[in-house]
Motif scaffolding. Structure first.
Motif, short mmCIF file in Angstrom:
data_model
loop_
_atom_site.label_atom_id
_atom_site.label_comp_id
_atom_site.label_asym_id
_atom_site.label_seq_id
_atom_site.Cartn_x
_atom_site.Cartn_y
_atom_site.Cartn_z
N GLY A 107 0.79 -1.23 0.00
CA GLY A 107 0.00 0.00 0.00
C GLY A 107 0.82 1.27 0.00
N ALA A 108 2.17 1.14 0.00
CA ALA A 108 3.02 2.34 0.01
C ALA A 108 2.76 3.17 -1.25
N GLY A 109 2.73 4.48 -1.06
CA GLY A 109 2.47 5.37 -2.18
C GLY A 109 1.00 5.68 -2.36
N VAL A 110 0.15 4.88 -1.71
CA VAL A 110 -1.30 5.09 -1.79
C VAL A 110 -1.85 5.45 -0.41
N LEU A 111 -1.39 4.74 0.60
CA LEU A 111 -1.89 4.93 1.96
C LEU A 111 -0.93 5.78 2.79
N SER A 112 -1.49 6.44 3.79
CA SER A 112 -0.66 7.16 4.74
C SER A 112 0.07 6.16 5.64
N GLU A 113 1.05 6.63 6.39
CA GLU A 113 1.82 5.74 7.27
C GLU A 113 0.89 5.07 8.29
N ARG A 114 -0.04 5.82 8.85
CA ARG A 114 -0.98 5.25 9.83
C ARG A 114 -1.91 4.24 9.18
N GLU A 115 -2.37 4.55 7.97
CA GLU A 115 -3.24 3.61 7.26
C GLU A 115 -2.50 2.33 6.91
N LEU A 116 -1.20 2.44 6.60
CA LEU A 116 -0.37 1.25 6.35
C LEU A 116 -0.31 0.39 7.61
N GLU A 117 -0.11 1.03 8.76
CA GLU A 117 -0.06 0.28 10.02
C GLU A 117 -1.38 -0.46 10.26
N ALA A 177 -3.61 -1.39 7.98
CA ALA A 177 -3.75 -2.48 7.00
C ALA A 177 -2.95 -3.70 7.42
N ARG A 178 -1.72 -3.49 7.89
CA ARG A 178 -0.88 -4.62 8.32
C ARG A 178 -1.51 -5.37 9.49
N LEU A 179 -2.06 -4.62 10.44
CA LEU A 179 -2.66 -5.26 11.61
C LEU A 179 -3.97 -5.97 11.25
N ILE A 180 -4.73 -5.40 10.33
CA ILE A 180 -5.95 -6.09 9.86
C ILE A 180 -5.57 -7.44 9.26
N LEU A 181 -4.54 -7.43 8.40
CA LEU A 181 -4.11 -8.66 7.74
C LEU A 181 -3.64 -9.71 8.75
N ARG A 182 -3.08 -9.26 9.86
CA ARG A 182 -2.56 -10.20 10.87
C ARG A 182 -3.64 -10.68 11.82
N GLY A 183 -4.83 -10.05 11.80
CA GLY A 183 -5.93 -10.55 12.60
C GLY A 183 -6.22 -9.78 13.88
N TYR A 184 -5.88 -8.51 13.92
CA TYR A 184 -6.17 -7.69 15.10
C TYR A 184 -7.55 -7.06 14.96
N SER A 185 -8.27 -7.01 16.07
CA SER A 185 -9.55 -6.31 16.10
C SER A 185 -9.30 -4.81 16.22
N SER A 186 -10.35 -4.02 16.02
CA SER A 186 -10.22 -2.56 16.16
C SER A 186 -9.76 -2.19 17.57
N LYS A 187 -10.30 -2.88 18.56
CA LYS A 187 -9.91 -2.59 19.95
C LYS A 187 -8.44 -2.90 20.18
N ALA A 188 -7.99 -4.06 19.70
CA ALA A 188 -6.59 -4.44 19.89
C ALA A 188 -5.65 -3.52 19.12
N MET A 189 -6.06 -3.09 17.92
CA MET A 189 -5.25 -2.14 17.15
C MET A 189 -5.15 -0.81 17.89
N ILE A 242 -4.30 4.74 20.13
CA ILE A 242 -5.31 5.64 19.59
C ILE A 242 -6.67 5.06 19.95
N SER A 243 -7.74 5.78 19.68
CA SER A 243 -9.07 5.31 20.03
C SER A 243 -9.60 4.33 18.99
N PRO A 244 -10.50 3.41 19.38
CA PRO A 244 -11.11 2.51 18.41
C PRO A 244 -11.84 3.25 17.31
N GLU A 245 -12.42 4.40 17.64
CA GLU A 245 -13.13 5.19 16.62
C GLU A 245 -12.15 5.70 15.57
N THR A 246 -10.96 6.11 16.01
CA THR A 246 -9.94 6.57 15.06
C THR A 246 -9.48 5.43 14.17
#
Length: 264
Positions: free
Chosen positions: A195-205, A207-219, A225-229
């Motif tokens: 996703g480099a070049g398309v996503l921001s650094e935070r969005e990349l982080e 995306a990586r955690l989603i792929l690894r199986g983290y929930s919004s709360k765990a991320m 940061i907050s789950p809403e963020t």
């Protein structure tokens, strides 16, 4: 009497395994020794270097007709989503570990688990991990088509002292030079560059955690940061990648590894 025969079998198998330390049949003998006491469905001995793809040392499958088509895909980059690999990469100490102790909180709902792990590693996994300071880790993975029971996990944990000692002694005798990573840099760093070049650094982080199986709360807890963020970042990265679900994100990741998700 049955208990006596089991003890005799353990001692005989242990002696044969010790004889193979430093030899080419060590890993197979160790796997067969453990299987005398627990009929797991598959096993994989691997070396996790500090950088680069895991190096398979021995594969075992109780079903002789089972194929190994999934291994190239794993080595090409899916290992980056493997919770045991990630834990070792983050400095996991030597020991015996169950999947539920290592995996992110939503790992069983992740596309990696649903599309790859469940079909190849099966339902549950445990690993003996031997940390090699400055080199990486040795792993002996056991997979089952069902969950390991508490009694089975307890027995394997009891065995872990001598299993890990044998693994470490075998490594010292073989004394392999850490191999240069032969995987192309764009593959080795697929998760880092995804996703480099398309996503921001935070969005990349995220995306990586989603792929690894983290929930919004765990991320949220991991990134402070907050789950809403987290949810806002998730919506934005999905919009930028023109997708709407985790399976589509996983599919894009597989494509980034150079594989057709419909024909891996």
């Amino acid at each position: 009497m049955d208990s006596l025969f089991r003890e005799v079998g353990l001692n005989s198998g242990l002696a044969r395994t010790i004889e193979q330390i430093g030899g080419d049949r060590f890993w197979k003998q160790l796997i067969l020794l453990l299987r005398q006491h627990l009929p797991f469905d598959n096993a994989l001995a691997a070396y996790y270097p500090t950088q680069g793809a895991p190096e398979p040392l021995e594969e075992y499958d109780a079903d002789p007709g089972a194929g190994t088509e999934a291994m190239p895909l794993y080595l090409d980059g899916l290992y980056l989503l493997d919770p045991f690999y990630q834990a070792c990469h983050e400095g996991l100490p030597s020991g015996f570990y169950r999947l539920e102790e290592i995996a992110p909180d939503h790992f069983l709902q992740s596309e990696y688990y649903q599309s790859y792990f469940h079909d190849n590693v099966l339902e549950d996994e445990v690993q003996f991990i031997a940390l090699l300071p400055g080199r990486g880790s040795l792993s002996l993975s056991l997979g089952m088509r069902r969950r390991f029971t508490a009694e089975e996990s307890g027995m394997l944990a009891m065995f872990s002292g001598w299993v890990l000692a044998l693994m470490e002694q075998h490594w010292r005798q073989r004394n392999p030079v850490p191999r240069q990573d032969e995987v192309a840099s764009q593959v080795r760093d697929a998760l880092g560059n995804f996703g480099a070049g398309v996503l921001s650094e935070r969005e990349l982080e995220i995306a990586r955690l989603i792929l690894r199986g983290y929930s919004s709360k765990a991320m949220a807890e991991r990134l402070a940061i907050s789950p809403e963020t987290v949810k806002v970042h998730r919506r934005h990265l999905y919009a930028k990648l023109d997708i709407s679900s985790q399976p589509e994100l996983f599919s894009l990741f597989i494509q980034a590894l150079g594989h057709d998700p419909q024909n891996p």
